[in-house]
Structure formats: C-alpha cells, structure tokens
Design a protein around this motif. Structure first.
Motif, PDB file in Angstrom:
ATOM      1  N   ILE A 181       7.246  -2.617  11.719  1.00 16.49           N
ATOM      2  CA  ILE A 181       7.829  -3.956  11.614  1.00 16.49           C
ATOM      3  C   ILE A 181       8.827  -4.119  12.743  1.00 16.49           C
ATOM      4  O   ILE A 181       9.814  -3.387  12.833  1.00 16.49           O
ATOM      5  CB  ILE A 181       8.518  -4.159  10.257  1.00 16.49           C
ATOM      6  CG1 ILE A 181       7.537  -3.884   9.099  1.00 16.49           C
ATOM      7  CG2 ILE A 181       9.078  -5.567  10.148  1.00 16.49           C
ATOM      8  CD1 ILE A 181       8.191  -3.868   7.739  1.00 16.49           C
ATOM      9  N   LYS A 189      14.101  -7.342   9.204  1.00 19.40           N
ATOM     10  CA  LYS A 189      13.073  -6.297   9.123  1.00 19.40           C
ATOM     11  C   LYS A 189      13.281  -5.388   7.907  1.00 19.40           C
ATOM     12  O   LYS A 189      12.337  -5.106   7.161  1.00 19.40           O
ATOM     13  CB  LYS A 189      13.084  -5.453  10.410  1.00 19.40           C
ATOM     14  CG  LYS A 189      12.869  -6.246  11.683  1.00 19.40           C
ATOM     15  CD  LYS A 189      12.893  -5.379  12.921  1.00 19.40           C
ATOM     16  CE  LYS A 189      14.260  -4.773  13.178  1.00 19.40           C
ATOM     17  NZ  LYS A 189      15.299  -5.773  13.482  1.00 19.40           N
ATOM     18  N   THR A 245      10.705   0.308  10.780  1.00 15.04           N
ATOM     19  CA  THR A 245      11.322  -0.893  11.343  1.00 15.04           C
ATOM     20  C   THR A 245      12.047  -0.507  12.623  1.00 15.04           C
ATOM     21  O   THR A 245      12.629   0.570  12.715  1.00 15.04           O
ATOM     22  CB  THR A 245      12.322  -1.550  10.373  1.00 15.04           C
ATOM     23  OG1 THR A 245      13.527  -0.789  10.328  1.00 15.04           O
ATOM     24  CG2 THR A 245      11.736  -1.667   8.971  1.00 15.04           C
ATOM     25  N   ASN A 301       5.253  -8.352  13.791  1.00 12.08           N
ATOM     26  CA  ASN A 301       6.467  -8.878  14.428  1.00 12.08           C
ATOM     27  C   ASN A 301       7.049  -9.993  13.572  1.00 12.08           C
ATOM     28  O   ASN A 301       6.346 -10.910  13.153  1.00 12.08           O
ATOM     29  CB  ASN A 301       6.144  -9.424  15.819  1.00 12.08           C
ATOM     30  CG  ASN A 301       7.395  -9.731  16.592  1.00 12.08           C
ATOM     31  OD1 ASN A 301       8.196  -8.838  16.874  1.00 12.08           O
ATOM     32  ND2 ASN A 301       7.597 -10.991  16.930  1.00 12.08           N
ATOM     33  N   LEU A 302       8.329  -9.907  13.295  1.00  8.60           N
ATOM     34  CA  LEU A 302       8.997 -10.911  12.478  1.00  8.60           C
ATOM     35  C   LEU A 302       9.544 -12.021  13.360  1.00  8.60           C
ATOM     36  O   LEU A 302      10.187 -11.761  14.380  1.00  8.60           O
ATOM     37  CB  LEU A 302      10.151 -10.298  11.684  1.00  8.60           C
ATOM     38  CG  LEU A 302       9.801  -9.501  10.438  1.00  8.60           C
ATOM     39  CD1 LEU A 302      11.044  -9.326   9.578  1.00  8.60           C
ATOM     40  CD2 LEU A 302       8.720 -10.159   9.633  1.00  8.60           C
TER      41      LEU A 302
END
Length: 949
Positions: free
Chosen positions: A303, A311, A413, A431-432
């Motif tokens: 993440i 994350k 993360t 991907n956030l």
C-alpha cells in the motif's frame, strides 16, 4: 504448436518455424507482456520497462507501433492475442505456451507431488526450459532487475532438484556437481547442507564434518556469524551418525527447533481506526488479492501513498475486518521508515520481535540475522498468519521479513513504491489517493456530528476545498473542532485562509501535516529536495518532463530520474500522460522549502520555465498559422530549452495539454514584473484560443497583456494588445468595449506604425459585422485590402480578398463577392494556407447557397470541413456544419441536414455557445416541419396519380 520464450532470447515459434518479433525494443515489449501474461500491463509500466529513464518524446506512439507489429508477427499463432484494455495492454495466451509460466507451473507440480520421483521429473523438465540468461541481449533497467529475479527462481529450482535427488538416493551422482557448487557459493548454508548430506550418505562422514568446519570458519571470518540453526542441527546429526540422516529422510535441513516450538498465537494488531471512511475499491482490491488462488507463494500487497494519506488506517481496517482469515495470528511492526526521531528499524530487530511474539525461547534463537530470518520463515511457513509491515523505508528492509510457505498474507505500507518488492516478489501495488468530497464530508460528520456539519454547511465546504481530500489534514481540522465544540467552523476556515499550511501544524508531530511532510522531505537526497522545492513554485496544476527540465536547468534524463524518485517517495503522482502533479498541500509545503534557496535561484528557475513556455508557445503558434504576423522575442535564457512541434497536430496537442501551465506562466511573469513576456504569451495563445473557442480565456490573457504593455515604452506592443483585446471583446459580443480598444489601436498605428492599420481594419470589419452593420464591415474590409496590397504580402492579401467577398455577399453584391473569393482561393492555394483556403471555401459555399446553387454549396462546405478538421479548428467546424445543413435542407436531403445539424449542436454545447445552440435547435424543429410537409405532398401526389389511373 505455438510457443513463446523469454528464458533465453525472446522468441516466438509456430511449430518448428521461428517468427520474426522485431528489433530489441520490440522484443522488450513482447517480454514485458509475456512476464505478466493474461494480466493488464499499464502503458506507463510498459514505457518504463522498454525505455526506463529514456522514454522518447513520442514514446506512446512508438509503443503502439511495436504492439501493432507484434500483433502481425504473432498472427500465425492463432491462440495468442495482444488486446487493449483500459489503461494498458494484455497478452492473452495459454500459460503453457509461455516457457516462463510453464517453468513455474512445473515447479508448483513438483512441490505438490506426493512422490519425490514425480517431483524430480517435473523440476528437471522445468529447468530444461532454460536456454541461457532470461531476455538474452535485452539491456534495460527493467530487464536487468527481472533477469536477476528470474535467476533467483532458477537457482531455487536447482536447489529443490538437488533436495529431491538426495531424497531418492542419488547422492553419489550429485557429489561432483555439489563440490563445484560449494566452491562457487561458499557462504550458502543450504548448498553446504546438501553437500554435507551427500558426503555423509556416500560414507564420507569425516569429509562432511571437515567441510562443516571450513564453512563455520569462513562464516566467522567473513560475516562474523555462526552457522544457522539448520546447518548446526545437521552437523550434530552427522556427528551422532543419526540413521535417519545417513539412510534417508529430508534432503536439506530446515529450521525446525527441537524444543521451544512456538505455542503463542500473536495478536499484535493495533486497534482499528474509529473514523474510517470510504476506500471501498481499495478494500475490495486487498480482499481480491487474498482470494486469488494464483497469487503465488505468499500474498503480498504493498500500500503506497504520501505521508498522511491513510495507508496504515486502510491496512488496519482491512485486517480487523478479516481476522477470521488468520486464525494463527497477526504480526504487526512499525518499521519507522519515515520517523521524526531516528533511522529506520533494522530488519533484524523486526525479525527478533516477531520470533519473540511467536513464543520462541530466547535460547533457541540463533545469533546470526540470516539464521533468525530463516527460522522465522520456517515457523510461519504453514501458518495462516497476517504480517502487517507498516511504514517501510524500502524493499531491502522488507525482504527478510517475508514468510515462506503458501498460507501467509503480508500487508506492507510505505511512502516509497517498493518496485523491487513488486518485481522480485510479485507484490500487488495499491496506491492511495485522496478522499472524495462526499467522503471528506462524511469523515467530518462522523467526528463532529451531522448536526454541527449541517449547521455550517458553507464553512464545511470551504474546509473540504482547502484540504482537497487529504485525510491527515481533515483529521487535524476535525480534532481541533472536536476539542473546541463551541468554536464556529467558520473561524477555522478563516484561520486556514490566513495561515495556509501553517494552520495544520501541531506540537504533536504525528498530528501535524507539515511535520509529517518534513519526514518524507528529510529522506530525500539533496538534489531531490531541491527539485521538490522548485516543483512547488512551478506554474500550472501539473508539469511535463520538458518543463521540469527547464525549471531545474537539468538535462531531461537527469531530471526524469529525480522525478521518479519523488514519485517513489509518494510526493508526486504521474498520470497516464506522463505528467507530474502534487496535492495542493504538498505543493504548499514544497514552495515553503524554496525560502531556504540562495538569493535569486528561485527567480532564475521561474524565468527558465516562463521562457520555455513562451518560446515553445510561439513555435507552436507558427506551426498552427505560419502566415501570421511575427513578434520578435528575446533569446531564451540558458537552460530554458524550448521545444519545436513537428506540425499542426503536435502543436494543438501541446497547447491542449499545456494551456493551464501557460496561463499560470503568464500570471507568474506578471507577478515577477516580466511585462514583455506577459503580452507575448497572450499573443502566442491567440490562434489556439480562437480555434478551440476559448473566448473567456482569450479575454483574460489580453487584459493581463494590456496591464503589462502599459508599463512598457513600446507603442508596437500597445497597438497589438489593443487590437487583440478588441477582438476578444467582440468575440464575446461586448461591442462597445471592442470598438473602444480598436479605435485606440488605430490611433496609435496612424502615429507610430501605419502598416499595421490593415490588421486593425480587418478586426473592425469583423466587429461591425457582429454588431449587424454589414455596410460598415464592408468598408473596413475594403480599406484593409488596400493596405495589404500595398504591403505586398500575398497571404494577407488573400485573407482580405476573402473578407471583402464575404461582406459583399452579406450586402447582396454576389457577383463582386464571388470574384473576390475566387481570387482569394487561388492565392491561398498557391501559398499553402489551409486555414485561409477553408475560410474562403466557406464563403464561396455561402454565396452559392444564396444564389440557389445548392449542390455547389454542399460541395464547397464539405471541402471546407475537411480542412477545418485537419487543422483542428473546432469552432469553424461547428459553424460550417451549421451552414452545410441549409443547402442540404434546400435540396430536400433532410437526413443529411439533420445529421450535420445534430453534430453542430453537440459542438456548440461543448463550446458553451448558448445562442448558437438555440438557433440550431430552431433549425432542427423547422426541418421536422419541412419533412412532414414533404411527406404530405408526396402522399397527395400519390393519391392524385391513383385517381387518374
């Protein structure tokens, strides 16, 4: 049978015939698709795999060409297809047709085989597929990394083949090979264990014990460590002449401690986040990865995203929702990759912490870090355990913590993208991005209560607009509002307006957005920090590589590397067009860091990028209209390196992409007092704005141009600015303002530049026509023609001839109109001016229609349309489509008229031309009535004919 190969040279075979898959770049495209066969490979990922840091300007075009040629080359295979999917390409093929995937499938079969003989046969078949190094002859950054990862897979298979052969009693046959292998890999404890076992089973226990001492001494001398638990255990069993070892049993030692076997079920997860909102797609993606039976030996999801993007919250929320999937426990560690008060945690410390959590007795934990990692892998190999590795610095920190076996799941993360983890270990990257406005509003409502949020809806919208979905920023604001329940949210919004990013600072570093961003900033190299700061002041919402090179003064290859490093650090995002952008709050932080730059360095960077935009825009404008009046520019400052488009298509594409940056560059130039650049940027944008119908933007840039020109001692600049500002007002039907500016331009021209009066009269003609005074329009057009003939410029004379012809037609002088337009058309064609030719064909079509020559009108309109579409003049395309419908309707070709009017209506709507929309709607309604009347007339005629019969 079709066969595709990457375990050696990249090849495609149809039976015994090798297909030509092209040159090295094209082979690299094929290899990149084959490695991820039946999975979509994003365009950006393909570009990176094929070119790395050296993606050419037309990289995407080249990529499409390569894919097209590969499709042709692979057409004979029948069961192989390269298919375009959203965002990328996928090579659809039976995995057994690809040597790499057949290799992996055979290894899976060997590992699950109940009989070692079957397993050995499968491994040998797998290894037999190799024909040398993977991707032989291809040298890119990606092939080098992937080749190394595949070589590791091959090495593992070699070791597994040896294990199986030892289990089947082939120790004597293996001794020569193992003797060579231990010489090549003297510190590999697994190889040493296999050699010891082969020696012992061959009756050479003394040689085995002697070699153990050699390995032990070498490990101590070179690594300062003892042999791992597994090798020490094997040594003791050989020393004790254990029949199970000498006669058979496991071929290679595994770290299975005889005592102190863990009994604890670790429950290390922190509490779930209480105010978790949204992220439905991301949660579903994590679950899908867990459910994917083809995920590999272990499910790894990485993440990624900027600090404060959420994350850890996502990982913990998902983990707590799926506790039932991990009955053997959950391990959690904060690896402190981006910590305010220290270096990242060594992987060995995290390993030791996990061993303690698993209940391993301290006396059973080996001293060497490698042995501890091996012990951890062995302990969790068959367990259904979740490992959450939070805040990782890089791939090297993560790899020692990865479990063995097929039952574990790992969530990592990191603010870094961890490409090595994806390449070598098959990690799924997630991907956030920021929260949506609705999610942001829901987060505030959950923290502050729906009633308080509803009571100050305006202030809430302002807070949301400031934070732009950044979870930490929203969290800081929510915490402050929650701690002061009587404080109006409007007061918080005012504080944000006044203080900006500083309003989100806090004494607790974990709750301070500037502090969190500073941790990421501190982890950058000095060059990355410098480029990061300059990007914070770059004009426009995003930046392309050439503009970034101008901003920094670095070569494109070098700045590309730095940008990718910032993207890896999640401080930048790169979209499908290859453009880089920052979240507004990150951008504000970056801009603040430039205050520490040496005096003048910030202005020098801005000057370079403004000159890049100015000179490139002028080159693009010349590509759109080479016959346009030229404006002399000062040379660009060193490092600006403007780009020259190849033609009209390139120029329009560049303007379409860069318009926001160009507008921002003009604002930056105005703020810096670079007045010449301000009005010259307006000049360079004019042709593009006219062709695309950006009328409001046209007015804005010329108003800025006027402010700048009034501060210059240049009548020439003021003449051009008033003339173009007048035209911009006229385009928006602001007639009084238009005539005022044009009269001022004409007065200045009469005193300072008589030759420029021709251009002004031409604009005055157009302006008076838009006011409905066609007679005055014709007078100004006629005067402009006289000036142009005196200047001796045939391209400008042709434009004036067409204008006189058009306004003569508006005044009913059709013979004069046709004569002038035909002369204009001849000149435009002789001097290769497609826009002027299209304008004149449109005029001739109008004259034909007005004089009843409807067939000729349709033909002229259609020729004009082809040219307007070719040069990208969407405004004129819409106008000409509307005009074309009229002779079509006059000829009774109602379907054709309806088709062109409906297309014109769609374009007018897209261009926000409300009056034109209403007019075409009326024409379509009238067309319907005409169709019904024609149908009725046909019916009456039919009845009359029947009556006669």
């Amino acid at each position: 049978m079709a066969e595709l190969r990457v375990l050696g040279p990249v090849e495609a075979w149809a039976g015994d015939r090798r297909l030509d898959v092209g040159h090295a770049r094209q082979q690299c495209v094929l290899a990149a698709l084959l490695v991820d066969a039946n999975r979509v490979v994003a365009v950006d990922q393909l570009l990176d795999r094929v070119w790395g840091d050296r993606v050419p300007h037309r990289g995407k075009g080249n990529l499409h060409s390569y894919v097209s040629r590969l499709r042709t080359a692979l057409a004979d295979l029948g069961d192989v297809a390269i298919v375009h999917r959203s965002g990328g390409w996928v090579l659809e093929v039976d995995p057994d047709r690809v040597d790499l995937h057949r290799f992996r499938g055979l290894l899976d079969r060997a590992r699950s085989a109940p009989d070692p003989a079957l397993g050995l046969a499968a491994v040998q078949r797998a290894l037999g597929l190799w024909r040398g190094e993977a991707f032989t002859g291809l040298e890119t950054a990606w092939t080098a990394t992937a080749r190394e990862a595949l070589a590791a897979e091959r090495w593992t298979a070699e070791l597994e083949r040896t294990d199986l052969a030892l289990a089947l009693g082939h120790h004597l046959d293996l001794l020569p090979e193992l003797a060579e292998r231990v010489r090549a890999h003297p510190l590999d404890e697994r190889v040493a264990g296999q050699y010891l076992l082969a020696l012992a089973r061959g009756g050479r226990q003394a040689a085995a014990l002697s070699h153990y001492e050699v390995v032990r001494a070498r490990l101590a001398d070179e690594l300062g460590t003892d042999p791992g638990l597994a090798l020490r255990d094997l040594h003791q069993r050989i020393l004790a002449a254990d029949p199970a070892v000498l006669a058979g049993g496991p071929a290679a030692p595994t770290p299975t401690p005889a005592t102190g076997t863990p009994v604890a079920v670790p429950r290390q997860l922190p509490a779930p986040p209480g105010a978790f909102i949204g992220r439905a797609d991301e949660l579903a993606a994590l679950t899908a990865a867990l459910d994917d039976v083809d995920a590999g030996t272990v499910v790894i999801s990485a993440i990624g995203g900027a600090g404060g993007i959420g994350k850890t919250w996502l990982a913990l929320h998902w983990a707590h929702e799926h506790l039932d999937r991990f009955p053997d426990g959950q391990l959690f560690v904060d690896l402190r990759g981006f910590s305010p008060d220290g270096e990242p945690m060594p992987a060995s410390v995290a390993v030791r912490g996990f061993l303690d959590a698993l209940g391993v007795e301290p006396g059973r934990i080996p001293t060497a870090p490698e042995s501890q990692a091996a012990l951890l892998r062995g302990l969790v190999a068959d367990k259904r355990i979740l490992l959450v590795l939070d805040n990782a610095a890089d791939t090297r920190q993560v790899v020692p913590l990865l479990p063995g076996g097929e039952s574990c799941t790992v969530l990592v993360t990191s603010r870094s993208r961890l490409l090595g983890l994806m390449t070598a270990h098959g990690a799924r990257h997630l991907n956030l991005d920021v929260l949506t406005d609705d999610e942001s509003r829901a987060l505030l409502a959950r923290r502050l209560g729906a009633a308080r949020v509803a009571a100050e809806a305006g202030a809430v919208e302002e807070l949301i607009a400031f934070c732009k979905g950044f979870p930490l920023a929203l969290g800081v604001i929510a915490a402050r509002a929650h701690g002061h329940p009587h404080l109006p949210l409007a007061t918080l919004a005012a504080e944000l307006r006044e203080l900006g990013l500083d309003a989100l600072a806090d004494s607790d570093p974990a709750a301070s957005l500037p502090a969190v961003l500073s941790w990421s900033h501190r982890a950058l190299t000095a060059e990355q920090q410098w480029v990061f700061g300059l990007l914070g002041i770059a004009p426009g919402p995003d930046t392309g590589l050439p503009a970034a090179a101008a901003l920094t003064g670095l070569p494109p290859v070098e700045v590309g590397k730095v940008l990718r490093g910032l993207e890896q650090a999640s401080l930048l995002t790169r979209d499908s067009r290859g453009r880089y952008a920052m979240h507004d709050l990150v951008r504000a932080y970056a801009a603040d860091t430039t205050e520490e730059l040496p005096p003048g360095e910030r202005d020098a960077a801005l000057r370079r990028v403004v000159d890049f935009y100015l000179h490139t825009a002028h080159a693009a404008d010349r590509a759109l209209d080479p016959h346009r009046e030229t404006v002399p520019l000062d040379p660009p400052v060193p490092g600006a390196d403007p780009w020259t488009p190849a033609g009209t298509e390139d120029a329009l594409a560049w303007f379409d992409t860069e318009q926001p940056g160009l507008l921002a560059a003009q604002q930056a130039a105005a703020a810096a007092g670079w007045h010449q650049a301000v009005w010259q940027l307006a000049w360079a944008l004019t042709t593009f704005h006219n062709r695309r119908g950006h009328l409001s933007e046209q007015l804005v840039v010329w108003r800025a141009g006027l402010t700048a020109a009034e501060r210059l001692d240049s009548p020439s600049a003021r003449i051009r600015v008033h003339r173009n500002l007048g035209r911009a007002h006229a385009a928006l039907r602001q007639h009084e303002e238009a005539v005022e500016h044009l009269d001022r331009a004409l007065a200045l021209a009469e005193r300072h530049e008589p030759t420029t009066q021709a251009h002004i009269h031409q604009v005055l003609a157009w302006t008076w026509s838009r006011r409905g005074d066609e007679r005055r329009a014709l007078e100004h057009a006629t005067r402009s023609l006289g000036f142009y003939r005196a200047l001796g410029n045939p391209a400008w004379e042709a434009n004036a001839l067409n204008m006189v012809g058009w306004y003569a037609a508006q005044n009913g002088e059709h013979d004069r109109a046709r004569e002038h337009c035909r002369a204009a058309l001849d000149l435009h064609r002789r001097h290769h001016n497609p826009e002027g030719e299209a304008d004149t064909l449109d005029s001739l079509a109008y004259i034909d229609h007005e004089t009843g020559r409807h067939e000729q009108a349709v033909e002229h309109y259609r020729q004009a349309l082809v040219l307007f579409r070719r040069i990208g003049n969407t405004v004129q395309v819409a106008d000409t489509l509307e005009h074309l419908g009229r002779p079509c309707a006059a000829l009774g070709r109602y379907e054709e008229a309806r088709e062109v009017w409906e297309e014109a209506l769609e374009l007018f709507r897209a261009q926000d031309r409300a009056d034109d929309v209403e007019r075409v709607r009326g024409e379509l309604e009238g067309l319907g009535a005409a169709e019904r009347e024609a149908e009725g007339a046909e019916g009456d005629a039919g009845e009359a004919e029947n009556a006669v019969r």
